[in-house]
Design an enzyme around this catalytic site. Structure first.
Site, mmCIF file in Angstrom:
data_model
loop_
_atom_site.group_PDB
_atom_site.id
_atom_site.type_symbol
_atom_site.label_atom_id
_atom_site.label_comp_id
_atom_site.label_asym_id
_atom_site.label_seq_id
_atom_site.Cartn_x
_atom_site.Cartn_y
_atom_site.Cartn_z
ATOM 1 N N LYS A 130 0.890 -1.316 0.135
ATOM 2 C CA LYS A 130 0.097 0.044 -0.026
ATOM 3 C C LYS A 130 0.989 1.188 -0.144
ATOM 4 C CE LYS A 130 -3.793 -2.375 1.938
ATOM 5 N NZ LYS A 130 -4.920 -2.909 3.082
ATOM 6 N N GLN B 171 -5.071 -1.733 9.263
ATOM 7 C CA GLN B 171 -5.025 -3.113 8.474
ATOM 8 C C GLN B 171 -5.567 -4.306 9.460
ATOM 9 O OE1 GLN B 171 -3.840 -3.358 5.263
ATOM 10 N NE2 GLN B 171 -4.033 -5.691 5.452
ATOM 11 N N ASP C 260 -11.197 2.533 2.814
ATOM 12 C CA ASP C 260 -11.438 0.920 2.830
ATOM 13 C C ASP C 260 -13.048 0.782 2.511
ATOM 14 O OD1 ASP C 260 -9.378 -0.908 3.246
ATOM 15 O OD2 ASP C 260 -9.298 -0.607 5.307
HETATM 16 N N1 GUN Z 1 -6.617 -7.141 5.230
HETATM 17 C C1 GUN Z 1 -6.978 -7.852 4.469
HETATM 18 N N2 GUN Z 1 -7.607 -7.223 3.254
HETATM 19 C C2 GUN Z 1 -7.621 -5.916 3.545
HETATM 20 C C3 GUN Z 1 -8.285 -4.663 3.196
HETATM 21 O O1 GUN Z 1 -8.811 -4.502 2.149
HETATM 22 N N3 GUN Z 1 -8.074 -3.727 4.187
HETATM 23 C C4 GUN Z 1 -7.667 -3.826 5.365
HETATM 24 N N4 GUN Z 1 -7.690 -2.441 6.260
HETATM 25 N N5 GUN Z 1 -7.444 -4.784 5.797
HETATM 26 C C5 GUN Z 1 -7.178 -6.003 5.146
#
Ligand code: GUN
Length: 283
Positions: A53, A97, A120
């Site tokens: 990211k 996350q 998200d």
């Molecule tokens: N964990 C697995 N996929 C994601 C996601 O798309 N966003 C977040 N915040 N955590 C995750």
């Protein structure tokens, strides 16, 4: 039948390049975009996702700030940090996350993020907006799947879409998005009877069940489009999905591979939401 192998890597790069140009313009107007990523503990998969990211931010010209909090951080401390970031006008997007440690309620965390910064798209506000079909932050993986379909000229309108799995991150928002795009949608899950028969009716079959190579050719109608959201390691330690690719692919008109299908799209759509956060702020 030779299926179209949907190239998520290429499409995600195209999207990131489009966003890069957009971000350059936004910067020329004197506006910076900042994403804050919060990770609690050191789960190796999460560390990889967070790194990717940050790299994507760098690529398109978004500032990324990260908080790597110890594995014993309390819910209260985390909520305090989120509150501080909600009130920080230099922060456009906040992402925690997942998964968070067991003793923290993920719903409390998601609820704490201001809806204007929920890049998200997981918050009740964003999910509600999606269900109502009004503008808001779309959940990244489902939004990425819509892009994969649109950019390969696969018609959603009027199609029968079967979604396998009902998670809050994939299945539920995916069903809403397909409905908003005029598909007829069936959502199936672990309690569904006659799963094979229902899947076999799908023009577009979207699979996010978290079970390695679960979907075989017995579940797939000839000429169907198959989208695989899963990611696992097979017995040879190679990446594979929820779909048994070599068995299913010959029956499809189009299929996503693992890796290189849905996976790269999630981050591209996160970047899209970060850019959107500025557009929404200026509205
Ligand atoms: N964990 C697995 N996929 C994601 C996601 O798309 N966003 C977040 N915040 N955590 C995750």
């Amino acid at each position: 039948m030779e299926p179209l192998i949907i190239d998520g890597k290429k499409i995600s790069t195209d999207i990131k390049d489009e966003l890069k140009a957009k971000v350059n313009k936004i910067k020329e107007d004197g506006t910076e975009i900042t994403l804050v990523v919060i990770q609690i503990g050191d789960d190796p998969a999460s560390t990889v996702y967070v790194r990717n990211k940050k790299r994507a931010c760098e690529y398109i010209g978004i500032n990324s700030r990260s908080y790597e909090l110890p594995g014993d951080t309390s819910e209260e401390e985390l909520l305090e940090l989120i509150n501080k970031l909600n009130n920080d006008s230099s922060v456009n997007g906040i992402l925690v996350q997942l998964p968070v440690p067991d003793y923290i309620d993920p719903l409390n965390v998601i609820n704490a993020i201001s809806p204007e910064k929920d890049v998200d798209g997981f918050s009740p506000y964003s999910m509600g907006a999606l269900n109502l079909g009004v503008d808001g932050f779309l959940s990244c993986t489902p939004a990425g799947i819509i892009e994969l379909l649109n950019r390969n000229n696969i018609q959603i309108d009027g199609s029968h879409c079967v979604v396998v799995g009902r998670s809050n991150i994939v299945g539920k928002p995916m069903a809403s998005l397909m409905l908003n795009n005029n598909a007829t949608v069936t959502v199936t899950h672990s309690h569904t009877k006659n799963l094979k028969e229902i899947c076999k009716q799908a023009d577009i079959l979207i699979v996010g069940v978290g079970k390695k190579e679960f979907i075989t050719s017995e579940y797939v109608k000839d000429g169907a489009v198959v989208i695989d959201v899963g990611i696992h390691r097979d017995s040879n330690n190679k990446l594979c999905g929820d779909v048994l690719f070599d068995d299913v692919a010959p029956h499809c008109s189009a299929i996503t591979p693992v890796p290189g299908g849905v996976g790269p799209m999630t981050i591209a759509m996160l970047m899209n939401n970060c850019v959107k956060s500025v557009e929404l702020k200026n509205k």
